[in-house]
Design an enzyme around this catalytic site. Structure first.
Site, short mmCIF file in Angstrom:
data_model
loop_
_atom_site.label_atom_id
_atom_site.label_comp_id
_atom_site.label_asym_id
_atom_site.label_seq_id
_atom_site.Cartn_x
_atom_site.Cartn_y
_atom_site.Cartn_z
N TRP A 1 0.80 -1.23 0.00
CA TRP A 1 0.00 0.00 0.00
C TRP A 1 0.83 1.28 0.00
CZ3 TRP A 1 -2.24 -4.54 0.81
CH2 TRP A 1 -3.52 -4.71 0.27
N CYS B 1 -6.60 -2.88 -3.77
CA CYS B 1 -7.93 -3.47 -3.79
C CYS B 1 -8.53 -3.67 -5.19
CB CYS B 1 -8.90 -2.70 -2.90
SG CYS B 1 -9.40 -1.10 -3.58
N HIS C 1 -13.19 1.51 -2.03
CA HIS C 1 -12.71 0.13 -1.86
C HIS C 1 -13.47 -0.74 -2.85
CE1 HIS C 1 -11.13 -3.49 -0.30
NE2 HIS C 1 -12.26 -3.90 0.25
N ASP D 1 -14.69 -10.54 -1.35
CA ASP D 1 -13.63 -9.53 -1.30
C ASP D 1 -12.27 -10.19 -1.13
OD1 ASP D 1 -11.98 -7.41 -0.93
OD2 ASP D 1 -13.19 -6.41 0.59
N TYR E 1 -5.36 6.45 -1.42
CA TYR E 1 -6.81 6.25 -1.49
C TYR E 1 -7.35 5.57 -0.25
CZ TYR E 1 -6.79 1.19 -2.33
OH TYR E 1 -6.65 -0.17 -2.19
#
Length: 691
Positions: free
Chosen positions: A236, A272, A327, A350, A510
Site C-alpha cells: 500500500w 484493492c 474500496h 472480497d 486512497y
C-alpha cells in the site's frame, strides 16, 4: 499374432460445434470445453463396424490422480447423474453425454470401452480430455441467472471499467479482464489446485467443486498471497521497485500468466481494485456471473464496534481503523443452499487481504440482501461488510488531563455511491440501494438497531447545535497546477465570534495512509454575527509534488474553535487532482490477423521534465501486454508520440488499453475501441444464364 478383428476406436470430440453451442468458443476452438447441465455430442468411429451385440461403456476420471471415477449410465436414471445415449450414423456412433447441473467443474478424462456380450473389454480409447464449467444459462445450476440479458456483460465481456476517485469526483479506469485469452482458463484451475484445501485433501476438494459457494470462497483466498500460494502480493505504499506498482496494471492476464510461469510465486503488487479485477477474471472464466463493485468512503472497522474513531488533532486513534476513499470487491450471482431462504442472488466476495475468515485472508460470499437487512449472523463475514457501508465516523478531542470527549458523530458519510459498470455500456450504475435502505428512512433505523448500532446520538456532541458552520470548497484542479482551497466559517449567532482556525493540507493514499504535510496554518479571526469569513489556501505544485501519492489525492482538514463554545467543529475535503489525457488513434479498418497500427501521443502538463517514460499497451483479443520505452526526458509542454503495430487475434468489439508512467507522473490511462471484422472471403464470380 495380432487379432485383426479387434476394432480400433477413434473419438472425435466435435470441439468446434460443442464449444459454439456451450458459449466457450472464445476460450478455445481446438479443445472441448462445455458447461454443466447441457448435453454435448461426440462421435465414436471403429476401424471395423462394431458387431451389434457389443456395447459401449463410458467412464470419467476427475482430479490430478483420478480421485473421482464416474461410470456413465446407459440411459437417464433417477437422480442427478451423468448419463449418455447413442445413435448410429453411417459408419460412426453419435454419443450424447448429459452432465448433471451440479457436476463438479474441472478437467475430466473420458475412457470409451467396447465390451463383448460376455463382459470382456474388446477395445478401449482413453486419454480423452475435456473441461467442464459452471453454467449460468442452465436453470438447474446454482449460478443460474434468470435474466439472461445480463450474461453478455457478467460472463462474456472481457473489458470493464473500475470506478475510483472520491465519492464526489468519481473517475473510471478501463480494465482488461481477458478471461478468454489463451490459457487463462488453465491458470484459473491451477489457482484452485493450489489452494490450502486442495493441497490438504485433493479428493474432498475435487468433490466440493460442484458448489459455487466453496469455489468462490477458495478463489477469494487465493487471489491474495497472504498465507498461501496465492496470486498477488499486496503493498500500500512505495517502494514498488522489486515488482510492478499497483496502478500500472491495466489487465488481469499478465498477472495470472506471471504467477503460473513463476511456479505459483506471488506477483508483486496489488491493491484493492487489482485484487477485485483478478477475482472477476477467474470467476467469469469458470462460469460464475460476476461484476466489480466500488464502495466510496468505505470503512475498515477492525475492532467490530461499527465505528471509525479519529482524534481531533487529525490523527487516527486506532491505527488500524480507517476510512478509504474507495474500496473495490466483486459480487457473484449464486443460489445459497447453505442458508435460509431469501439469501440467493448477488453475493459479496472480497479478495483484498484485510481480516481473516476461518483462518484465511478472504471475505464472503455474503448475500447483499443480508447486508441490507442487517442480518449480521449470516455467513460469511456479514458484520465486516456491513461496517464497510454503514460505520459511524466519530471525532474525539483529548483534554489536558487525557480524558477523551466526543466532538461529532458522522452517521452519513460511509458507504456512498456504491458503483458498478452498467450492462448497457460504459456508464456507471449506482447500486447503493441494494446495500442499504434510503438514508434517514424508518427502515434504515430498524436495520441499524437490529445490527446493534447506536441510532439516537446527536451529530455534534452537544444537544444544542453550535452557531458556527464550516465548509471547505475547491474546484477540480489538474495535477501539475497551483490551485486554491477556500475555507468558509459562517457565524449564524447574534454576536461576533473569536475563532481559532487550523488548516492542514496533506497528501494521502486512497486508503487514507498519510504521505506527508503540504501545508499547515493556524490563525485567529473575528467572524462578525450573521456573516462569513473566507480563508484562501494556495497549494503550489512544488509543495505537493514532494509528497503526493500515486493516487493524486490531497486531504484538507479545517478545525474551528470559538471562544466560549465547548465544541470545536471540523470539516474534511478530499481533493482528487485530475490527470491529463492520452490520445490514441487507430486509422483504417481492423481485420482479424491483419496488421493495424496504433498512434499514441501525450503532452507533459507539468512544469518539470519527466524521466523514464514508459507506455504499457494491452487488449483482450488484440495483443499481449507490451511496453514501449520513451528515449530521454520529456520537457514541460513537450508532446511525445509512439506507434505500435499488432495483428488482432479475435473478431468483435475490442478495447486497446494504454498506461503511461514516469518518475513524476504516473497512472495516466487511455482507451480506444475498435471493431475487428472477419476476413472478407475471396470473391467467386457467379455465372448465370444456364437453365
Amino acid at each position: 499374432m495380432a487379432n485383426h478383428h479387434r476394432p480400433v476406436v477413434d473419438v472425435d470430440l466435435r470441439s468446434r460445434e460443442n464449444n459454439l453451442a456451450h458459449r466457450t468458443r472464445e476460450i478455445d476452438g481446438e479443445r472441448l470445453i462445455v458447461r454443466r447441465g447441457h448435453p454435448f455430442s461426440i462421435a465414436v468411429q471403429g476401424s471395423d463396424s462394431l458387431p451389434p451385440e457389443h456395447h459401449l461403456e463410458l467412464v470419467l476420471h476427475l482430479g490430478k490422480r483420478d480421485e473421482v471415477v464416474i461410470k456413465l449410465q446407459g440411459e437417464r436414471g433417477a437422480g442427478n447423474r451423468w448419463w449418455f445415449n447413442q445413435q448410429g450414423a453411417q459408419d460412426e456412433l453419435l454419443l450424447t453425454l448429459h452432465s448433471p447441473a451440479d457436476a463438479a467443474i474441472g478437467q475430466y478424462r473420458l475412457a470409451v470401452l467396447v465390451m463383448s456380450p460376455d463382459g470382456q473389454m474388446v477395445a478401449k480409447k482413453d486419454g480423452i480430455s475435456f473441461h467442464l464449467l459452471f453454467n449460468p444459462w442452465c436453470k438447474g445450476d446454482a449460478v443460474h441467472l434468470p435474466d439472461e440479458s445480463l450474461l453478455p456483460e457478467y460472463i462474456m465481456n472481457e473489458d470493464g471499467l473500475i470506478y475510483t476517485g472520491t465519492w464526489d469526483h468519481i473517475s473510471s479506469t478501463p480494465w482488461n479482464y481477458g478471461q478468454f485469452e489463451d490459457f487463462v482458463m488453465d491458470v484459473c484451475f491451477e489457482v484452485l489446485d493450489n489452494s490450502e484445501d486442495a493441497l490438504k485433501n485433493s479428493k474432498m476438494d475435487v468433490e466440493r467443486r460442484s458448489d459455487p459457494v466453496y469455489v468462490s470462497r477458495t478463489i477469494t483466498a487465493m487471489v491474495n498471497a497472504n498465507g498461501d500460494r496465492g496470486v498477488l502480493a499486496g503493498r500500500w505504499q512505495p517502494p514498488y521497485s522489486d515488482g510492478v506498482a499497483p496502478h500500472r496494471w491495466t489487465g488481469s492476464v499478465p498477472i495470472l500468466r506471471e504467477w503460473s510461469q513463476a511456479g505459483t510465486r506471488a506477483v508483486r503488487y496489488g491493491q484493492c481494485w487489482v485484487f477485485a479485477a483478478v477475482a472477476c477474471t477467474v470467476l467469469r472464466c469458470l462460469g460464475i456471473p460476476t461484476r466489480l463493485i466500488t464502495n466510496f468512503s468505505s470503512a475498515h472497522d477492525v475492532d467490530g464496534n461499527l465505528s471509525i474513531d479519529f482524534l481531533q488533532n487529525f490523527e487516527s486513534t486506532d491505527k488500524q481503523d480507517s476510512s478509504w476513499n474507495f474500496h473495490c470487491w466483486v459480487e457473484s450471482w449464486m443460489r445459497r443452499d447453505d442458508l435460509p431462504e431469501g439469501n440467493d442472488g448477488w453475493q459479496v466476495l472480497d479478495p483484498t487481504p484485510q481480516e481473516r475468515s476461518d483462518g484465511e485472508f478472504r471475505c464472503g460470499p455474503c448475500p447483499v440482501t443480508a447486508i441490507k437487512e442487517g442480518n449480521l449472523g449470516v455467513k460469511y463475514d456479514a458484520a465486516f461488510i456491513f461496517a464497510e457501508v454503514n460505520a459511524d465516523i466519530i471525532y474525539w478531542r483529548v483534554r489536558a488531563d487525557g480524558r477523551r470527549e466526543k466532538i461529532s458523530v458522522d452517521q452519513r458519510s460511509v458507504g456512498r455511491n456504491i458503483s458498478t459498470k452498467s450492462v448497457y455500456g460504459d456508464v456507471r450504475e449506482d447500486v447503493t440501494l441494494l446495500y442499504k435502505h434510503p438514508e434517514g428512512s424508518e427502515k434504515e433505523r430498524e436495520v441499524y438497531e437490529k445490527a446493534g448500532r447506536r441510532v439516537t446520538e446527536p451529530t455534534n456532541g452537544s444537544a444544542e447545535p453550535g452557531r458556527l458552520r464550516l465548509r471547505v470548497k475547491h474546484a477540480r484542479p489538474v495535477f501539475g497546477t497551483d490551485f486554491d482551497v477556500i475555507t468558509e466559517v459562517e457565524n449564524e449567532g447574534g454576536e461576533d465570534a473569536q475563532v481559532q482556525l487550523t488548516l492542514l493540507a496533506m497528501a494521502v493514499t486512497y486508503n487514507s495512509l498519510h504521505r506527508g504535510e503540504c501545508q499547515r496554518q493556524m490563525i485567529n479571526v473575528t467572524v462578525p454575527a450573521q456573516r462569513a469569513y473566507k480563508k484562501v489556501l494556495r497549494l503550489h505544485y512544488e509543495d505537493y509534488a514532494k509528497c503526493i501519492s500515486e493516487h493524486h489525492l490531497i486531504r484538507v482538514k479545517a478545525l474551528a474553535e470559538a471562544q466560549g463554545e465547548d465544541d470545536p467543529i471540523m470539516a474534511v475535503a478530499d481533493i482528487l487532482l485530475s490527470m491529463p489525457e492520452l490520445l490514441i488513434q487507430l486509422p483504417g479498418k481492423a481485420v482479424v490477423w491483419q496488421q493495424v497500427t496504433a498512434h499514441i501521443s501525450f503532452t507533459n502538463p507539468l512544469p518539470a521534465p519527466l524521466k523514464g517514460g514508459v507506455f504499457t499497451v494491452e487488449g483482450a483479443g488484440l495483443l499481449s501486454a507490451a511496453q514501449i520505452h520513451v528515449d530521454g526526458d520529456i520537457s514541460p509542454g513537450q508532446q511525445v508520440s509512439v506507434s505500435l503495430s499488432f495483428s488482432p487475434l479475435r473478431t468483435g468489439v475490442r478495447k486497446l488499453l494504454v498506461d503511461f508512467d514516469s518518475d513524476r507522473l504516473r497512472d495516466v490511462k487511455g482507451v480506444a475501441t475498435l471493431v475487428v471484422r472477419k476476413k472478407a472471403r475471396n470473391h467467386i464470380p457467379v455465372i448465370t444464364g444456364f437453365d
